[in-house]
Design a protein around this motif. Structure first.
Motif, PDB file in Angstrom:
ATOM      1  N   GLY A 136      -9.576   4.424   2.743  1.00  0.00           N
ATOM      2  CA  GLY A 136      -8.293   4.794   2.159  1.00  0.00           C
ATOM      3  C   GLY A 136      -7.873   6.226   2.412  1.00  0.00           C
ATOM      4  O   GLY A 136      -6.680   6.530   2.461  1.00  0.00           O
ATOM      5  N   VAL A 137      -8.828   7.126   2.592  1.00  0.00           N
ATOM      6  CA  VAL A 137      -8.483   8.528   2.851  1.00  0.00           C
ATOM      7  C   VAL A 137      -7.750   8.690   4.182  1.00  0.00           C
ATOM      8  O   VAL A 137      -7.088   9.704   4.411  1.00  0.00           O
ATOM      9  N   ARG A 138      -7.849   7.684   5.055  1.00  0.00           N
ATOM     10  CA  ARG A 138      -7.160   7.761   6.344  1.00  0.00           C
ATOM     11  C   ARG A 138      -5.698   7.341   6.250  1.00  0.00           C
ATOM     12  O   ARG A 138      -4.945   7.512   7.210  1.00  0.00           O
ATOM     13  N   ALA A 139      -5.316   6.756   5.137  1.00  0.00           N
ATOM     14  CA  ALA A 139      -3.930   6.336   4.954  1.00  0.00           C
ATOM     15  C   ALA A 139      -3.119   7.527   4.481  1.00  0.00           C
ATOM     16  O   ALA A 139      -3.281   8.005   3.356  1.00  0.00           O
ATOM     17  N   THR A 140      -2.242   8.033   5.333  1.00  0.00           N
ATOM     18  CA  THR A 140      -1.407   9.167   4.946  1.00  0.00           C
ATOM     19  C   THR A 140      -0.339   8.705   3.955  1.00  0.00           C
ATOM     20  O   THR A 140      -0.045   7.508   3.839  1.00  0.00           O
ATOM     21  N   ASP A 141       0.269   9.673   3.267  1.00  0.00           N
ATOM     22  CA  ASP A 141       1.370   9.329   2.370  1.00  0.00           C
ATOM     23  C   ASP A 141       2.517   8.707   3.150  1.00  0.00           C
ATOM     24  O   ASP A 141       3.195   7.797   2.655  1.00  0.00           O
ATOM     25  N   ALA A 142       2.727   9.179   4.379  1.00  0.00           N
ATOM     26  CA  ALA A 142       3.796   8.623   5.207  1.00  0.00           C
ATOM     27  C   ALA A 142       3.519   7.164   5.530  1.00  0.00           C
ATOM     28  O   ALA A 142       4.430   6.323   5.498  1.00  0.00           O
ATOM     29  N   LEU A 143       2.276   6.854   5.847  1.00  0.00           N
ATOM     30  CA  LEU A 143       1.923   5.455   6.117  1.00  0.00           C
ATOM     31  C   LEU A 143       2.192   4.596   4.885  1.00  0.00           C
ATOM     32  O   LEU A 143       2.802   3.529   4.980  1.00  0.00           O
ATOM     33  N   LEU A 144       1.770   5.066   3.716  1.00  0.00           N
ATOM     34  CA  LEU A 144       1.922   4.266   2.507  1.00  0.00           C
ATOM     35  C   LEU A 144       3.382   4.103   2.099  1.00  0.00           C
ATOM     36  O   LEU A 144       3.740   3.107   1.465  1.00  0.00           O
ATOM     37  N   ARG A 145       4.235   5.057   2.482  1.00  0.00           N
ATOM     38  CA  ARG A 145       5.658   4.898   2.182  1.00  0.00           C
ATOM     39  C   ARG A 145       6.273   3.726   2.948  1.00  0.00           C
ATOM     40  O   ARG A 145       7.318   3.196   2.548  1.00  0.00           O
ATOM     41  N   ASP A 146       5.640   3.324   4.030  1.00  0.00           N
ATOM     42  CA  ASP A 146       6.125   2.181   4.807  1.00  0.00           C
ATOM     43  C   ASP A 146       5.473   0.870   4.386  1.00  0.00           C
ATOM     44  O   ASP A 146       5.652  -0.148   5.040  1.00  0.00           O
ATOM     45  N   VAL A 147       4.723   0.898   3.300  1.00  0.00           N
ATOM     46  CA  VAL A 147       4.023  -0.288   2.795  1.00  0.00           C
ATOM     47  C   VAL A 147       4.688  -0.750   1.511  1.00  0.00           C
ATOM     48  O   VAL A 147       4.804   0.012   0.547  1.00  0.00           O
ATOM     49  N   ASP A 148       5.112  -1.997   1.485  1.00  0.00           N
ATOM     50  CA  ASP A 148       5.684  -2.562   0.264  1.00  0.00           C
ATOM     51  C   ASP A 148       4.619  -3.135  -0.655  1.00  0.00           C
ATOM     52  O   ASP A 148       4.810  -3.196  -1.872  1.00  0.00           O
ATOM     53  N   LEU A 149       3.499  -3.558  -0.086  1.00  0.00           N
ATOM     54  CA  LEU A 149       2.445  -4.193  -0.864  1.00  0.00           C
ATOM     55  C   LEU A 149       1.101  -3.906  -0.229  1.00  0.00           C
ATOM     56  O   LEU A 149       0.942  -4.026   0.989  1.00  0.00           O
ATOM     57  N   VAL A 150       0.129  -3.541  -1.055  1.00  0.00           N
ATOM     58  CA  VAL A 150      -1.249  -3.389  -0.588  1.00  0.00           C
ATOM     59  C   VAL A 150      -2.071  -4.560  -1.114  1.00  0.00           C
ATOM     60  O   VAL A 150      -2.087  -4.838  -2.319  1.00  0.00           O
ATOM     61  N   LEU A 151      -2.725  -5.258  -0.199  1.00  0.00           N
ATOM     62  CA  LEU A 151      -3.689  -6.294  -0.557  1.00  0.00           C
ATOM     63  C   LEU A 151      -5.059  -5.621  -0.569  1.00  0.00           C
ATOM     64  O   LEU A 151      -5.618  -5.310   0.479  1.00  0.00           O
ATOM     65  N   LEU A 152      -5.567  -5.347  -1.759  1.00  0.00           N
ATOM     66  CA  LEU A 152      -6.789  -4.555  -1.896  1.00  0.00           C
ATOM     67  C   LEU A 152      -7.963  -5.458  -2.245  1.00  0.00           C
ATOM     68  O   LEU A 152      -8.005  -6.077  -3.312  1.00  0.00           O
ATOM     69  N   ASP A 153      -8.926  -5.515  -1.339  1.00  0.00           N
ATOM     70  CA  ASP A 153     -10.120  -6.351  -1.541  1.00  0.00           C
ATOM     71  C   ASP A 153     -11.160  -5.566  -2.341  1.00  0.00           C
ATOM     72  O   ASP A 153     -11.684  -4.558  -1.849  1.00  0.00           O
TER      73      ASP A 153
END
Length: 268
Positions: A136-153
């Motif tokens: 998860g530390v590799r996911a930038t804030d910019a990347l997450l702004r383009d995500v509508d839903l996270v499927l978290l296992d």
């Protein structure tokens, strides 16, 4: 899972000044396959891109052929977007979107970010990121702004069981979950019920209590363990240690879902 034929994509030229042109290398990544799915990779019918490479070695993984990045096909983001574009009208009519899965997509954060950005802004699709959260530390804030839903296992709440299942520690996943909560990011938690491994009542209770504490989990998928991927393990010459483990019964699944429901979560 269907592996579709990729079309080679050439280098894109971009004019920098009237007097010169600069050649831009296309963003590329290691792709295992892509497919259309319904119901298991986010809401509606979805175009799912499965990336190669994963830092986890889950005992029940049904796609062990995605573990090594070098086993995937080097593919440009342009080629993936071109393929997804063919289905946008169908996906929109079905209330679906696009999901980047794996393997572990955050092992290739630049490529994943490019796909999510273009799926959302160029194709106008609802986007989902399917991840274990370990990277998860590799996911930038910019990347997450383009995500509508996270499927978290979340594989387990008990630390020792998590390490046994995945070969990795649990803490990075919990840290990522807290970060998503701070961002008010919509999350579906996914938990695989494996008899004799993850089905201990205290373990199920722990995952449920944690998910409920976050405040941003809109759904929990309690998934039954299955052995459909065992032939892939055999083809890779890797022992499938859960060969003698049965799938959970309908009553066992219902009991696990009831634990999540008791914590106020929508469990399916």
């Amino acid at each position: 899972m269907t592996v579709l034929t990729r079309r080679p994509v050439g280098v894109v030229a971009q004019a920098a000044t009237p007097a010169a042109a600069v050649t831009r290398r296309p963003v590329e990544g290691s792709v295992h396959s892509w497919d259309l799915s319904t119901g298991v990779d986010g809401p509606g019918s979805r175009f799912v891109t499965f990336l190669s490479g994963c830092p986890l070695t889950c005992l029940y993984c049904h796609n062990p052929d995605t573990w090594r990045m070098r086993d995937g096909r080097r593919t440009s983001a342009d080629a993936v977007i071109a393929e997804a574009r063919k289905y946008t009208r169908f996906i929109a009519a079905a209330g679906g979107g696009a999901t980047v899965s794996g393997g572990e997509p955050l092992l290739q954060p630049v490529f994943t970010g490019e796909l999510l950005h273009r799926m959302k802004h160029e194709l106008g699709l609802h986007t989902a990121l399917d991840t274990s959260g370990f990277l998860g530390v590799r996911a930038t804030d910019a990347l997450l702004r383009d995500v509508d839903l996270v499927l978290l296992d979340i594989k387990s709440w008990d630390r020792d069981t998590y390490k046994k299942v995945t070969g990795r520690p649990l803490r990075p996943t919990l840290d990522f979950a807290h970060r998503l909560a701070d961002l008010s990011q919509d999350v579906w938690v996914r938990f695989v019920l494996v008899p004799g491994l993850t089905d201990d009542p205290a373990n199920v209770e722990g995952v449920a209590a944690f998910a409920a504490s976050l405040g941003n989990v809109s759904r929990v998928d309690v998934l039954p363990f299955h052995k459909l991927g065992e032939p892939k393990w055999q083809a890779l010459g890797t022992p499938f240690t859960l060969h003698d483990t049965p799938p959970p019964t309908p009553d066992e699944l219902a009991a696990a879902r009831a634990v999540f429901t008791a914590h106020g979560l929508h469990a399916v």
